[in-house]
Every structure is written in structure tokens, then in C-alpha cells.
Design a protein around this motif. Sequence first.
Motif, PDB file in Angstrom:
ATOM      1  N   LEU A 108      -7.904  -2.082   1.326  1.00 28.84           N
ATOM      2  CA  LEU A 108      -8.454  -3.170   2.132  1.00 28.84           C
ATOM      3  C   LEU A 108      -9.883  -3.469   1.687  1.00 28.84           C
ATOM      4  O   LEU A 108     -10.252  -4.630   1.451  1.00 28.84           O
ATOM      5  CB  LEU A 108      -8.429  -2.769   3.609  1.00 28.84           C
ATOM      6  CG  LEU A 108      -8.514  -3.860   4.669  1.00 28.84           C
ATOM      7  CD1 LEU A 108      -7.245  -4.687   4.686  1.00 28.84           C
ATOM      8  CD2 LEU A 108      -8.750  -3.238   6.038  1.00 28.84           C
ATOM      9  N   ALA A 129      -4.624   3.016   2.545  1.00 28.77           N
ATOM     10  CA  ALA A 129      -4.570   1.599   2.919  1.00 28.77           C
ATOM     11  C   ALA A 129      -5.954   1.020   3.138  1.00 28.77           C
ATOM     12  O   ALA A 129      -6.246  -0.099   2.693  1.00 28.77           O
ATOM     13  CB  ALA A 129      -3.711   1.415   4.167  1.00 28.77           C
ATOM     14  N   ILE A 131       0.844  -1.195   0.000  1.00 28.22           N
ATOM     15  CA  ILE A 131       0.000   0.000   0.000  1.00 28.22           C
ATOM     16  C   ILE A 131       0.878   1.242   0.000  1.00 28.22           C
ATOM     17  O   ILE A 131       0.805   2.075  -0.869  1.00 28.22           O
ATOM     18  CB  ILE A 131      -0.926   0.008   1.235  1.00 28.22           C
ATOM     19  CG1 ILE A 131      -1.720  -1.297   1.314  1.00 28.22           C
ATOM     20  CG2 ILE A 131      -1.852   1.195   1.188  1.00 28.22           C
ATOM     21  CD1 ILE A 131      -2.536  -1.590   0.077  1.00 28.22           C
ATOM     22  N   ASP A 180       1.912  -3.597   9.084  1.00 18.68           N
ATOM     23  CA  ASP A 180       3.179  -2.913   8.824  1.00 18.68           C
ATOM     24  C   ASP A 180       4.234  -3.690   9.602  1.00 18.68           C
ATOM     25  O   ASP A 180       4.411  -3.476  10.800  1.00 18.68           O
ATOM     26  CB  ASP A 180       3.101  -1.462   9.276  1.00 18.68           C
ATOM     27  CG  ASP A 180       4.349  -0.669   8.913  1.00 18.68           C
ATOM     28  OD1 ASP A 180       5.342  -1.295   8.512  1.00 18.68           O
ATOM     29  OD2 ASP A 180       4.323   0.567   9.026  1.00 18.68           O
ATOM     30  N   ALA A 233      -4.488  -5.588   7.203  1.00 18.41           N
ATOM     31  CA  ALA A 233      -3.410  -4.661   6.862  1.00 18.41           C
ATOM     32  C   ALA A 233      -2.377  -4.684   7.975  1.00 18.41           C
ATOM     33  O   ALA A 233      -2.717  -4.591   9.158  1.00 18.41           O
ATOM     34  CB  ALA A 233      -3.949  -3.242   6.683  1.00 18.41           C
ATOM     35  N   VAL A 292       3.527  -1.081   4.485  1.00 20.58           N
ATOM     36  CA  VAL A 292       2.167  -1.540   4.747  1.00 20.58           C
ATOM     37  C   VAL A 292       1.698  -2.455   3.634  1.00 20.58           C
ATOM     38  O   VAL A 292       1.828  -2.139   2.455  1.00 20.58           O
ATOM     39  CB  VAL A 292       1.189  -0.353   4.898  1.00 20.58           C
ATOM     40  CG1 VAL A 292      -0.225  -0.858   5.148  1.00 20.58           C
ATOM     41  CG2 VAL A 292       1.638   0.564   6.024  1.00 20.58           C
ATOM     42  N   SER A 293       1.149  -3.623   4.016  1.00 17.37           N
ATOM     43  CA  SER A 293       0.642  -4.557   3.024  1.00 17.37           C
ATOM     44  C   SER A 293      -0.703  -5.096   3.481  1.00 17.37           C
ATOM     45  O   SER A 293      -1.071  -5.007   4.655  1.00 17.37           O
ATOM     46  CB  SER A 293       1.624  -5.706   2.806  1.00 17.37           C
ATOM     47  OG  SER A 293       1.809  -6.436   4.006  1.00 17.37           O
ATOM     48  N   VAL A 294      -1.435  -5.663   2.528  1.00 19.30           N
ATOM     49  CA  VAL A 294      -2.756  -6.231   2.778  1.00 19.30           C
ATOM     50  C   VAL A 294      -2.753  -7.670   2.309  1.00 19.30           C
ATOM     51  O   VAL A 294      -2.218  -7.981   1.238  1.00 19.30           O
ATOM     52  CB  VAL A 294      -3.848  -5.428   2.035  1.00 19.30           C
ATOM     53  CG1 VAL A 294      -5.178  -6.184   2.027  1.00 19.30           C
ATOM     54  CG2 VAL A 294      -4.016  -4.057   2.654  1.00 19.30           C
TER      55      VAL A 294
END
Length: 363
Positions: free
Chosen positions: A136, A132, A11, A65, A63, A15-17
Motif C-alpha cells: 500500500l 499488504a 497482495i 479483501d 486495500a 487481498v488487493s490494492v
Amino acid sequence: MARHNQTVGPIRSAVSVDLVPSLSRVDASQFDGLDDTAGAVGCYHRMMQREHDGRWRVQYARATDGTQLLAVLPTYTPLAGHWADRAYDPGNWPFPAGVADGTSPGSYVLVGGNADMRSATYVSRHLQDGPAFKRLLTAVARAAAAENRGLLFPYVHQKLRELLDHSSGGRITWAPLGQEAHFVDALATDSEEHYGARIRRVLRRDRNLMEQQQVTTAVHSWPEIAHTAAEVIAQHNTRKGIPDHSEFVRMRYAQWIDCPSVELVVFTARAGGVEGVATALKWRDQLDVYEIALTGEESPERLATYVSLLFHQPVRFGRAHGLRQLRGGLEATKAKGMRGAIFKQLHGGVLSASASRELANRM
């Protein structure tokens, strides 16, 4: 929606989802630290229990981090051909004609919650204004659209509605589903001077009535009172047109007994030949009055029993235990408002299958 992990992508910065099939992949303390808006019904252990209900396929958009949890969107795909609870059937929500894609459970994925008439979206504060959360929600829409389903957002509070509107580009259509009572000032102090004169008169009248009708009260754990309480609750619900049985009641409350972070409290009251019980959920600094049931017909004894369970016993318990929040549920708004409750609107939202595809394809 698939039950395997699906990485959606970065993101911003770290940060990832991703999509995960169980909250066992999520740290409990971090999860409960995201959002306590739903109280006990939205806590980690209660949400974990819902994963074992075979009528739903459960998945979470998450989500993170690094090791820090930033947000979780719970989703529930109905597997049965009928709604387990008519309160979640969008055909019973006051939408304008033609808004919902029919009323079949096969048309939707529920987002936020599927029981207890309260939903939460677990989002850290600093994530709400960034991209983010939009990604999501897009991940959830993409998974629903792959099955030609729309999204339902049941029993959503105002702040969450605004976040969802912003993140969906205004694609969600909303309907009012009720007003939840909050006794905001009731636990703050033993004094009632902060109330206006009208509310103070009502509370004095309650106390006089309870004294005149010689109401006796007690506080129990569920195992101490389960047999009697289950009978009263089942009979009360059946009289209201909601078929119930004491065995079903015991099964429902056995789940709360098995919820380690929640204490199930039972208030009892009796006046003359009238019996009453109120169940309440204590979680952290919050108390939710969950269900009230009474025997008998309309009478001064029954009214005295009711107001004891509705307000006076929960307030006394909350003050004694240093609690800060008291919820009173969705029904009987007049009786609760007369005793100082304020009301927070809950909303039901629908995003059609076609609108879910639009949302899924925007990124």
C-alpha cells in the motif's frame, strides 16, 4: 497523482490494492471502523469534506479483501505554490539541515492528513504485520515518484510512525511536531481520588478561583453563539500573531456544522469583563477540545475563565454524556499536565523524492 483507478495487484490470497479518487468508493462504517485514533478530525465525513478543497488533489490507496475494507492511505498533492498552513511546511519542522527537499509544496505529497494537525492511517489490526501495508505504501510512493515528488507524513502518532518505519525499511526521517494532551482518567468517574495529591490541589485551587471570580458558564450549539464566538476567536488569534477574521471563523465552523457524524459544542465562560469560548468536537465516545479563545489581559478573572474552558467544562460535559476520551490539543502542555493530562508525541516525517523512487522500485 492521477485521479483514475489504478490496480496495483494482488497482495496475498484475495487481498488487493488500488488507487481511488474519492471516499465515495469506500463504505463509511467500514472506514470509521478501521482507525479512530484521530477522532473527529479523521472521521469519514470530515475526510470527505477535504475532497472539495481545490488547493489539493486527493487520492486514496485502498486495500480490500472482496467487499471487506482492510486499509486506506489518504494522500494530498498540493496544487498551490504556497502552503495553506505554515504548520504543514516542512521548512518549519525541526529537521537536521539538508533532510527535506526544500520547502516548496510542489516537492511533496502529504500522506495521512492535510489539516487539523492530526493524521491517521486507516489499517485493520490483522493487516499491520503482513506485506499488504508495505505494498500500500509502495503504491503511494510510486505515484509520488512519477511526479518527482517525495512524501510528507504530518502529525503522525507513535504507533503509526512505527508502522511506517517498518513498511518503508527505515527510509523516513522524522522530527517532533508537538505533544497532544489526553485527559485519560478525567471522564472515568466523578471522583478525583485516582489523581495524585498535587493534581487534586490544582483542581481544588481552580474551583476556589472560579468561585471567587464568579465565573458563569454555559453550553451552546454553534448557531446559537456563532456571531459572538467568531468575534472572540478571530480577535484572540490575531493577538497571537495569526491573522484571522470573524467571517473566516464562521466559514471554518460551517464545515463542522455540515459534518453529520460530528456534534460541534461551544462552551462559554465569563468573569468580570472577560469572555471566553471553547469549541469542542463530539464524535462517538470522544470529545476534542478544538479551540480556546479569550478576551482581556492577564488577570485572576481571565485565569478563572481559562481553566473553566480548558478542563472543568469539557470534563463535566463528557461525564454527563457518557464519553470515554477527552483530547486537549497541542498547546499549553504545562497547564494541561498540572490537571492530569498525559501527552502523546506527534511526529513529522519526510521521504525524499529519491527515497520514494527507491521504495517504489523495491517490488
